[in-house]
Enzyme design. Structure first.
Site, short mmCIF file in Angstrom:
data_model
loop_
_atom_site.label_atom_id
_atom_site.label_comp_id
_atom_site.label_asym_id
_atom_site.label_seq_id
_atom_site.Cartn_x
_atom_site.Cartn_y
_atom_site.Cartn_z
CG HIS A 398 5.75 -1.62 0.71
ND1 HIS A 398 4.77 -1.04 0.58
CD2 HIS A 398 5.56 -2.64 1.60
CE1 HIS A 398 3.67 -1.21 1.32
NE2 HIS A 398 4.18 -2.30 2.01
CG ASP A 402 -0.79 0.53 -1.63
OD1 ASP A 402 -1.48 -0.20 -2.34
OD2 ASP A 402 -1.43 1.78 -1.41
#
Length: 426
Positions: A398, A402
């Site tokens: 992450h 995204d």
């Protein structure tokens, strides 16, 4: 007779050092050219190293379990013939210094067994320390727990090496909580039974997995794909394919085709993080997690997968799988992947949440292909049909990826699989 300095050979892309496992010859032994002189291990694979000349061994400079840099002289021989010019001009090695047990960090390291430790949040990591940390799979979080003895709290190479000598006592420690709460040091009863020592490869896998979880904030997305058309097409064409190309047609090359197309559409998935920079890779090199007979796991690599035809993909995946089963993978076979797939469906699993293969940005797991009753929406109306369904899961870093990118990429893979070109015939 001529003196020959035998150097640690190049063992593959990005490999800078190797550990000696075993010498097959001793000082005073005669060895023929191409005869196996020793076995070495890297963080990728074990390799046998043959002699490049014939002669008598006069000196062995490193012992089993010692780590040697690529290009370092590891043995000397009296050869039968003339020594190549580049060997004659080789520099003499320096013997490793004997480790001492009186380093100033010894007492500090012993205190590392506490359940909570302080963290140096302003830690400065030099390029040298960063390289050592990457070599030993030490995350920045773990580095911040090591007592630093340098000026202004700088972490020195000697601090890290001492920490490694002490067995990495802070590896799983919890940082001290600012509100006074500390994770209790629970003394679990691990029970009794047969003790199985982890082999070297299993230790490296465990270390790599812990490093990955410490380094990357893992998030997993899921999608379902209808593989009915792909399954039916493969069932019809696999015999003709094998007759034409002398290769078995498994699902792996079909999956790699679809994944490569999706990566080309979403190139940010094919990346890694270097400090505050994202490196988007120029090649699509697909690693395929493969189980070994020992129960361990290895990841051979299909290079430039997007440039290969289906028959070339089938040949390459079959070759790598065969070499893995026979223990014949080379270091080059297992290095350079930019994206990894893990077929957990091989073991009957519906789906899985794999751990990212560092330093990649994501990893895909493909589950078992299972027949299921599905509601199909058609112009003439809805109907219930038996379809071949498969779950896909994408674990992603992450920091780089995204949710929108991950979800779009994963959906694109499913679309490529569902819309696979079934017009091909063999």
């Amino acid at each position: 007779m001529a003196n020959y300095e035998f150097k640690m050979p190049r063992l593959g892309e990005s490999i800078t050092e190797a550990a000696i496992i075993q010498w097959h010859k001793s000082v005073g032994d005669y060895i023929e050219i191409d005869e196996i002189l020793l076995e070495v291990a890297t963080d990728k694979v074990d390799s046998e190293v043959p002699a490049t000349v014939s002669g008598t061994i006069t000196e062995i400079l490193f012992q089993p379990n010692e780590v040697v840099g690529i290009g370092d002289v590891i043995a000397r021989l009296d050869t039968d013939g003339e020594v190549p010019l580049e060997v004659k001009s080789a520099s003499k090695p320096t013997k490793k210094e004997t480790k001492t047990e009186s380093r100033p960090q010894k007492k500090q390291a012993k205190r590392a067994m506490a359940s909570a430790v302080s963290v140096n949040e302003n830690l400065f990591v030099s390029p040298l320390v960063d390289q050592i940390a990457r070599t030993h799979h030490i995350s920045y979080e773990e580095l911040a727990r090591i007592p630093a003895t340098g000026k202004d709290g700088r972490l020195r190479k000697s601090d890290v090496m001492q920490y490694l000598d002490d067995g990495r006592p802070f590896q799983f420690a919890q940082p001290a909580a600012s509100n006074g709460f500390q994770v209790p040091d629970l003394q679990f009863d691990k029970g009794t039974g047969r003790v199985v020592e982890m082999d070297r490869m299993r230790q490296m896998i465990a270390d790599h997995m812990v490093f990955s979880k410490h380094t990357s904030p893992h998030v997993t997305a899921y999608v379902e794909a209808d593989l009915t058309e792909m399954v039916n097409w493969r069932n019809v064409n696999k015999e003709g394919f094998q007759k034409k190309y002398d290769q078995k047609l498994t699902f792996t090359p079909l999956f790699i085709q679809c994944i490569s197309k999706a990566i080309a559409a979403f190139p940010m998935i094919n990346s890694s993080l270097d400090g505050d920079k994202i490196i988007v890779k120029e090649n699509i090199n697909i690693g395929m997690a493969t189980a070994l007979p020992s129960g361990n796991l290895i990841v051979p690599v299909v290079r430039k997968a997007n440039e290969l035809s289906l028959d070339q993909l089938a040949a390459k995946t079959n070759e790598l799988a065969s070499k893995a089963r026979d223990g014949k993978l080379s270091a080059d076979d297992t290095s350079g992947s930019t994206f990894t797939i893990s077929n957990v469906g091989t073991f009957g699993s519906l789906m899985g949440t794999p751990i990212i293969n560092q330093p990649e940005a994501a990893i895909l797991a493909t589950g078992i292909i299972k027949k299921r009753a599905e509601v199909m929406e058609r112009p003439e109306g809805d109907s219930i049909e038996i379809r071949q369904m498969m779950m896909l899961s994408l674990s992603f870093d992450h920091r780089i990826v995204d949710g929108y990118l991950a979800g779009s990429f994963l959906r694109r893979i499913a679309d490529e699989m569902e819309g696979y070109d079934t017009s091909q015939t063999f």
